[in-house]
Design a protein around this motif. Structure first.
Motif, short mmCIF file in Angstrom:
data_model
loop_
_atom_site.label_atom_id
_atom_site.label_comp_id
_atom_site.label_asym_id
_atom_site.label_seq_id
_atom_site.Cartn_x
_atom_site.Cartn_y
_atom_site.Cartn_z
N THR A 227 2.81 13.36 14.19
CA THR A 227 3.26 12.22 13.39
C THR A 227 2.31 12.00 12.21
OG1 THR A 227 2.05 10.73 14.89
CG2 THR A 227 4.39 11.06 15.31
N LYS A 228 2.77 11.20 11.26
CA LYS A 228 1.97 10.94 10.07
C LYS A 228 1.45 9.51 10.07
CE LYS A 228 4.60 14.22 7.24
NZ LYS A 228 5.47 14.38 6.04
N GLU A 229 0.26 9.34 9.52
CA GLU A 229 -0.35 8.01 9.45
C GLU A 229 0.55 7.03 8.71
OE1 GLU A 229 -4.47 5.89 7.87
OE2 GLU A 229 -4.33 8.08 8.00
N GLU A 230 1.24 7.50 7.68
CA GLU A 230 2.11 6.63 6.89
C GLU A 230 3.25 6.05 7.74
OE1 GLU A 230 1.15 9.66 5.99
OE2 GLU A 230 -0.29 9.05 4.44
N GLU A 231 3.74 6.84 8.70
CA GLU A 231 4.80 6.36 9.59
C GLU A 231 4.30 5.24 10.48
OE1 GLU A 231 7.50 10.25 10.51
OE2 GLU A 231 5.44 10.33 11.23
N MET A 232 3.06 5.35 10.92
CA MET A 232 2.46 4.31 11.75
C MET A 232 2.24 3.04 10.95
SD MET A 232 -0.74 2.77 12.06
CE MET A 232 -1.87 3.98 11.40
N LYS A 233 1.76 3.17 9.72
CA LYS A 233 1.44 2.00 8.90
C LYS A 233 2.67 1.16 8.57
CE LYS A 233 -2.76 3.68 6.62
NZ LYS A 233 -3.37 4.06 5.32
N MET A 234 3.86 1.75 8.66
CA MET A 234 5.08 1.00 8.40
C MET A 234 5.23 -0.19 9.35
SD MET A 234 7.57 4.31 7.91
CE MET A 234 9.08 3.38 8.17
N TRP A 235 4.58 -0.12 10.52
CA TRP A 235 4.73 -1.18 11.52
C TRP A 235 3.73 -2.32 11.35
CZ3 TRP A 235 8.57 -1.64 15.03
CH2 TRP A 235 9.41 -0.52 15.20
N LEU A 236 2.76 -2.18 10.48
CA LEU A 236 1.69 -3.17 10.40
C LEU A 236 2.18 -4.56 9.98
CD1 LEU A 236 -1.25 -1.07 8.90
CD2 LEU A 236 -1.08 -2.04 11.21
N LEU A 237 3.11 -4.63 9.04
CA LEU A 237 3.56 -5.93 8.55
C LEU A 237 4.14 -6.81 9.66
CD1 LEU A 237 4.19 -8.02 6.39
CD2 LEU A 237 6.24 -6.70 5.79
N PRO A 238 5.17 -6.37 10.40
CA PRO A 238 5.69 -7.24 11.47
C PRO A 238 4.68 -7.50 12.58
CG PRO A 238 6.72 -5.06 11.54
CD PRO A 238 5.97 -5.13 10.26
N LEU A 239 3.81 -6.54 12.84
CA LEU A 239 2.79 -6.74 13.87
C LEU A 239 1.80 -7.83 13.46
CD1 LEU A 239 2.13 -3.03 14.85
CD2 LEU A 239 2.98 -4.80 16.39
N MET A 240 1.39 -7.83 12.21
CA MET A 240 0.47 -8.86 11.73
C MET A 240 1.14 -10.23 11.76
SD MET A 240 -1.71 -7.10 8.63
CE MET A 240 -0.28 -6.64 7.64
N ALA A 241 2.42 -10.29 11.40
CA ALA A 241 3.14 -11.56 11.43
C ALA A 241 3.22 -12.11 12.85
CB ALA A 241 4.53 -11.38 10.84
N ALA A 242 3.49 -11.24 13.81
CA ALA A 242 3.58 -11.68 15.21
C ALA A 242 2.21 -12.08 15.75
CB ALA A 242 4.18 -10.57 16.06
N ARG A 243 1.17 -11.42 15.31
CA ARG A 243 -0.18 -11.71 15.82
C ARG A 243 -0.65 -13.11 15.41
NH1 ARG A 243 -4.46 -9.62 18.44
NH2 ARG A 243 -6.57 -9.75 17.58
N LEU A 244 -0.06 -13.68 14.39
CA LEU A 244 -0.42 -15.04 13.98
C LEU A 244 -0.21 -16.06 15.09
CD1 LEU A 244 1.13 -15.10 10.39
CD2 LEU A 244 -1.31 -15.05 10.95
N GLU A 245 0.67 -15.73 16.04
CA GLU A 245 0.97 -16.65 17.14
C GLU A 245 0.00 -16.50 18.32
OE1 GLU A 245 3.76 -19.22 17.51
OE2 GLU A 245 2.84 -18.98 15.53
N GLU A 246 -0.93 -15.56 18.23
CA GLU A 246 -1.91 -15.39 19.29
C GLU A 246 -3.08 -16.36 19.09
OE1 GLU A 246 -2.95 -11.28 20.11
OE2 GLU A 246 -1.05 -10.61 19.27
N GLU A 247 -3.90 -16.50 20.12
CA GLU A 247 -5.05 -17.40 20.05
C GLU A 247 -6.18 -16.69 19.30
OE1 GLU A 247 -6.15 -18.85 23.87
OE2 GLU A 247 -4.16 -19.67 24.30
N LEU A 248 -6.19 -16.88 17.99
CA LEU A 248 -7.16 -16.22 17.12
C LEU A 248 -8.00 -17.27 16.40
CD1 LEU A 248 -4.75 -13.69 15.36
CD2 LEU A 248 -6.09 -13.28 17.43
N SER A 249 -9.12 -16.83 15.86
CA SER A 249 -9.94 -17.72 15.05
C SER A 249 -9.23 -18.03 13.73
CB SER A 249 -11.29 -17.07 14.76
OG SER A 249 -11.12 -15.93 13.92
N LYS A 250 -9.60 -19.14 13.12
CA LYS A 250 -9.04 -19.51 11.82
C LYS A 250 -9.32 -18.42 10.79
CE LYS A 250 -9.10 -23.25 8.40
NZ LYS A 250 -9.70 -24.57 8.04
#
Length: 275
Positions: A227-250
């Motif tokens: 697989t190519k790194e570019e194919e993996m990076k396509m998923w970062l946007l929705p993953l980052m949006a979903a991670r906002l709902e986790e218990e993270l620091s400000k």
């Protein structure tokens, strides 16, 4: 007889139990159906030949549901990395091989990862309606699959006992595109803010190593799977949006919001594969 507390997670606490065993006691807020699903999942993972802790069964103690697991006496892969003799490149390669092995398993009967992402993104209050609609539309265009995804795969969730490497913390397991699972691992290493209570020396060592670990992990996974790194990076946007709902620091949420804003500015049909 219950022993000392040895770990705590999102849904419960881990205690020493009988010889060679631990017990996970769930918080009162966790539904019985969730506990039952974890037992079924654990036994199914074993049947697939994966290196996971053996499940001995469910129990109840002081009004709390629990599951008895095999005790793994080793240390986490993160702790191995912090050892003066730790080898970050070899650890990254081992991590990639373990992840590839997980992704060999057909998991069509598990919940879909994309459906989970959609539900989480819809309920976040940290993004406006237009941004969420853009991200959801983008997510709908990404290629899906039915392979087993861990959902939170990183060195803290790999225990090393001599030559044996055991993957733990499967409560986020689902079916999906394996590259979405890889992208979540990459996201954690790229953007996670380390806890302030972590010893300074350990924080500095991890900060020093994690960029190399992430790069070598991506390189090895790509080599193993074609697989190519570019194919993996396509998923970062929705993953980052979903991670906002986790218990993270400000601080970490602010970092993710900046990255999301950057990605949203670059979305179009033409550059769908390049952001």
């Amino acid at each position: 007889m219950i022993g000392k507390l040895i770990g705590k997670g999102r849904t419960g606490e881990i205690y020493d139990w009988e010889e060679g065993k631990v017990i996970k006691l769930f918080f009162h807020s966790v539904k019985e159906s969730f506990v039952e699903q974890e037992v079924v999942l654990g036994k199914w993972l074993q049947s697939m030949g994966l290196m996971v802790p053996q499940v001995y069964g469910s129990v109840e103690m002081d009004g709390r549901s629990g599951i008895v697991y095999e005790k793994i006496s080793g240390v986490s892969m993160t702790e191995k990395l912090l050892d003066p003799n730790g080898n970050v490149t070899e650890s990254a390669k081992e991590l990639a091989k373990l992840h590839q092995n997980i992704h060999r398993v057909d998991a069509r009967n598990l919940p879909a990862f994309t459906a989970k992402l959609q539900a989480i993104i819809k309920r976040t209050r940290l993004l406006d309606y237009r941004s969420k609609e853009q991200i959801l539309s983008y997510l709908a265009k990404l290629p899906d699959a039915n392979v087993l995804c861990h959902g939170d795969f990183h060195t803290d969730n790999v225990l090393v006992e001599q030559e044996k490497k055991v993957v733990i913390d499967w409560e986020t397991a689902c079916k999906g595109n394996p590259l979405s699972d890889v992208a979540r691992t990459v996201m954690i290493y790229k953007y996670a803010i380390l806890p302030t209570e972590m010893p300074v020396a350990a924080r500095e060592k991890i900060e020093e190593l994690r960029t190399v670990l992430c790069e070598e992990y991506i390189k090895e996974y790509s080599r193993l799977t074609g697989t190519k790194e570019e194919e993996m990076k396509m998923w970062l946007l929705p993953l980052m949006a979903a991670r906002l709902e986790e218990e993270l620091s400000k601080e970490e949420k602010q970092l993710l919001l900046k990255e999301i804003e950057y990605h949203l500015e670059n979305i179009s049909d033409e550059n769908l594969k390049t952001i």
